[in-house]
Structure formats: structure tokens, C-alpha cells
Enzyme design. Structure first.
Site, PDB file in Angstrom:
ATOM      1  N   LYS A  49       1.554   0.704  -3.792  1.00  0.00           N
ATOM      2  CA  LYS A  49       2.138   1.544  -2.742  1.00  0.00           C
ATOM      3  C   LYS A  49       2.904   2.691  -3.405  1.00  0.00           C
ATOM      4  O   LYS A  49       3.537   2.512  -4.436  1.00  0.00           O
ATOM      5  CB  LYS A  49       3.110   0.728  -1.866  1.00  0.00           C
ATOM      6  CG  LYS A  49       2.562  -0.610  -1.389  1.00  0.00           C
ATOM      7  CD  LYS A  49       1.427  -0.472  -0.388  1.00  0.00           C
ATOM      8  CE  LYS A  49       0.935  -1.792   0.119  1.00  0.00           C
ATOM      9  NZ  LYS A  49      -0.251  -2.316  -0.505  1.00  0.00           N
ATOM     10  N   GLY A  50       2.841   3.854  -2.803  1.00  0.00           N
ATOM     11  CA  GLY A  50       3.569   4.996  -3.345  1.00  0.00           C
ATOM     12  C   GLY A  50       2.703   5.923  -4.176  1.00  0.00           C
ATOM     13  O   GLY A  50       3.175   6.916  -4.692  1.00  0.00           O
ATOM     14  N   CYS A  51       1.426   5.583  -4.334  1.00  0.00           N
ATOM     15  CA  CYS A  51       0.512   6.461  -5.054  1.00  0.00           C
ATOM     16  C   CYS A  51      -0.312   7.253  -4.057  1.00  0.00           C
ATOM     17  O   CYS A  51      -0.754   6.717  -3.046  1.00  0.00           O
ATOM     18  CB  CYS A  51      -0.429   5.644  -5.938  1.00  0.00           C
ATOM     19  SG  CYS A  51       0.365   4.921  -7.366  1.00  0.00           S
ATOM     20  N   GLN A  52      -0.516   8.519  -4.370  1.00  0.00           N
ATOM     21  CA  GLN A  52      -1.301   9.385  -3.500  1.00  0.00           C
ATOM     22  C   GLN A  52      -2.760   8.933  -3.500  1.00  0.00           C
ATOM     23  O   GLN A  52      -3.397   8.857  -2.462  1.00  0.00           O
ATOM     24  CB  GLN A  52      -1.183  10.823  -4.007  1.00  0.00           C
ATOM     25  CG  GLN A  52      -1.829  11.838  -3.122  1.00  0.00           C
ATOM     26  CD  GLN A  52      -1.601  13.239  -3.643  1.00  0.00           C
ATOM     27  OE1 GLN A  52      -0.942  13.449  -4.647  1.00  0.00           O
ATOM     28  NE2 GLN A  52      -2.150  14.213  -2.956  1.00  0.00           N
ATOM     29  N   SER A  53      -3.291   8.620  -4.676  1.00  0.00           N
ATOM     30  CA  SER A  53      -4.658   8.111  -4.752  1.00  0.00           C
ATOM     31  C   SER A  53      -4.608   6.590  -4.758  1.00  0.00           C
ATOM     32  O   SER A  53      -3.539   6.001  -4.860  1.00  0.00           O
ATOM     33  CB  SER A  53      -5.365   8.639  -6.006  1.00  0.00           C
ATOM     34  OG  SER A  53      -4.484   8.737  -7.069  1.00  0.00           O
TER      35      SER A  53
END
Length: 140
Positions: A49-53
């Protein structure tokens, strides 16, 4: 090798490149050598969680050492997780918990990433450390 020795090697490798285009190319190459997560672990539960990809990470305890496998749908992000997997895989949970992350600053990674990728990097580190805490609890 200890985490510190691996981190020092990574810093040395990045210092060989004169500019960030070369470093990005190197990160892409590292991503290609990433121990790929098995399809059965490419689940919502393993997405960071928290990653754009999309970044999937799986941790497994073998002989009291954590083995990480990962994958990403973006080539730069795959290179970033490859660096972290290299630094922390095959180490004891306690060593991972105790390890610092200043090598990330030493290679200048955070400042050369977009704000969303930098946040993703922090989320990746946090997730690897959370796995370590969970497995360390099991070992105690």
C-alpha cells in the site's frame, strides 16, 4: 554477507555512475534480476500500500532467515524493490529490524524519485520491516 556489507556494495556500485540516467538504467537492470514472486502470491494481500504502481512482496522464513520475492508492473519500481530485496533477503528478521536505511540516502535515491515514488519507497521499506517483525515474533 551482512546487510551493512550488501548496502555498502550497493552504494559502491551506484557511485560508479556519473549521472542519474545511468543509475536509472542500472536500476532497471537490477529489476530484471529480481527473484520474481510466484503467481500464487500476486494477491491483493501482498500488494504494498502506498505505491503508485503495483508492487507485490512475499516473505518466507527458511532456516531462520527471511527470503523475499517481489515483482512490480513498473520498471523503475521493480528496480527499487530489487535493491531492497537484495539488501534484506537471506537475513535474520532481527537483522532486518535493526538495519538502517541510510544507504538509500547515500545513493541519492529518494531525492531523484518523484514524490509518489519516494513515498512508495518508504512504504516498501516499511513492509519489509513489518514482515521481519512478524517473523521475529514467531521465532521468540
Amino acid at each position: 554477507m551482512t546487510i551493512q556489507e550488501i548496502q555498502n556494495d550497493i552504494v559502491d556500485e551506484f557511485s560508479m555512475f556519473d549521472d542519474w540516467m545511468q543509475r536509472y538504467e542500472y536500476m532497471i537492470e537490477l529489476g530484471k534480476s529480481l527473484p520474481i514472486i510466484e503467481d500464487q502470491y500476486k494477491t491483493e494481500a501482498n500488494i504494498i500500500k502506498g505505491c503508485q504502481s503495483k508492487v507485490w512482496v512475499h516473505a518466507e522464513l527458511q532456516d531462520e532467515k527471511l527470503i523475499f520475492t517481489a515483482d512490480s508492473d513498473a520498471i523503475i519500481t521493480k528496480g527499487i524493490i530489487a535493491i531492497l530485496v537484495r539488501a534484506y533477503s537471506n537475513q535474520s528478521p532481527k537483522a532486518i529490524i535493526d538495519a538502517d536505511t541510510k544507504f538509500i540516502d547515500e545513493i541519492g535515491l529518494k531525492e531523484h524519485l518523484s514524490p509518489t515514488r519516494a513515498n512508495g519507497l518508504v512504504s516498501m521499506i516499511k513492509q519489509l520491516k513489518l514482515y521481519a517483525v512478524a517473523y521475529q515474533t514467531q521465532l521468540n
